[in-house]
Design a protein around this motif. Structure first.
Motif, PDB file in Angstrom:
ATOM      1  N   GLU A   1     -15.143  44.660 -31.754  1.00 37.23           N
ATOM      2  CA  GLU A   1     -15.310  43.416 -31.001  1.00 37.23           C
ATOM      3  C   GLU A   1     -15.541  43.602 -29.509  1.00 37.23           C
ATOM      4  O   GLU A   1     -16.392  42.931 -28.943  1.00 37.23           O
ATOM      5  CB  GLU A   1     -14.137  42.471 -31.260  1.00 37.23           C
TER       6      GLU A   1
ATOM      7  N   PRO B   1      -5.008  38.526 -31.644  1.00 36.24           N
ATOM      8  CA  PRO B   1      -3.564  38.776 -31.745  1.00 36.24           C
ATOM      9  C   PRO B   1      -2.761  37.536 -32.146  1.00 36.24           C
ATOM     10  O   PRO B   1      -1.741  37.646 -32.826  1.00 36.24           O
ATOM     11  CB  PRO B   1      -3.173  39.258 -30.350  1.00 36.24           C
TER      12      PRO B   1
ATOM     13  N   LEU C   1     -11.833  37.537 -29.155  1.00 38.75           N
ATOM     14  CA  LEU C   1     -10.941  38.634 -28.760  1.00 38.75           C
ATOM     15  C   LEU C   1      -9.552  38.128 -28.397  1.00 38.75           C
ATOM     16  O   LEU C   1      -8.546  38.761 -28.716  1.00 38.75           O
ATOM     17  CB  LEU C   1     -11.537  39.393 -27.579  1.00 38.75           C
TER      18      LEU C   1
ATOM     19  N   SER D   1      -4.678  42.353 -35.304  1.00 37.65           N
ATOM     20  CA  SER D   1      -4.475  42.054 -33.881  1.00 37.65           C
ATOM     21  C   SER D   1      -5.560  42.655 -32.998  1.00 37.65           C
ATOM     22  O   SER D   1      -5.730  42.223 -31.863  1.00 37.65           O
ATOM     23  CB  SER D   1      -3.106  42.531 -33.425  1.00 37.65           C
ATOM     24  N   PHE D   2      -6.299  43.640 -33.510  1.00 35.84           N
ATOM     25  CA  PHE D   2      -7.356  44.251 -32.710  1.00 35.84           C
ATOM     26  C   PHE D   2      -8.436  44.773 -33.640  1.00 35.84           C
ATOM     27  O   PHE D   2      -8.153  45.332 -34.698  1.00 35.84           O
ATOM     28  CB  PHE D   2      -6.806  45.395 -31.859  1.00 35.84           C
ATOM     29  N   ASP D   3      -9.667  44.593 -33.247  1.00 34.64           N
ATOM     30  CA  ASP D   3     -10.815  45.122 -33.975  1.00 34.64           C
ATOM     31  C   ASP D   3     -11.639  45.914 -32.973  1.00 34.64           C
ATOM     32  O   ASP D   3     -12.140  45.356 -31.995  1.00 34.64           O
ATOM     33  CB  ASP D   3     -11.626  43.975 -34.575  1.00 34.64           C
TER      34      ASP D   3
END
Length: 105
Positions: free
Chosen positions: A87, A70, A66, A82-84
């Motif tokens: 996760e 980014p 995490l 940059s973000f999932d």
């Protein structure tokens, strides 16, 4: 017409198309999780130890992932985002399972 590809070209494309992370997960993590699951299923004393070990390790691994997301996107790593949204859910599932196993151990 499209250029014909040889077997060698297709083979190397397949091999190099596999991400290192996926390969490492399949070689290192999956067997450890399977071992812990089998030991828990058999109610072995080592099952709780193995499960706690892989779940705590998985929680730390997910937290690191995490944090890395980014930075990978900022470094323009191909395919990085940059973000999932999945996760944090996975990380919380690891943490919850680790807490359950540690509490019962």
């Amino acid at each position: 017409p499209a250029a014909a590809t040889t077997f060698k070209d297709r083979f190397y494309g397949l091999i190099y198309g596999v991400h290192l992370g996926i390969a490492l997960d399949l070689v290192l993590l999956v067997p450890a999780y399977l071992l812990a699951a089998v030991l828990l299923w058999r109610r072995s004393g080592w099952g709780a130890v193995a499960a706690a070990t892989v779940l705590v390790s998985g929680t730390v691994h997910q937290a690191g992932y995490l944090v890395a997301l980014p930075f990978q996107a900022a470094a323009d790593v191909p395919g990085a985002q940059s973000f999932d949204a999945a996760e944090p859910v996975i990380a919380l599932a690891f943490l919850a399972c680790a807490l359950v196993v540690l509490r019962k151990a």
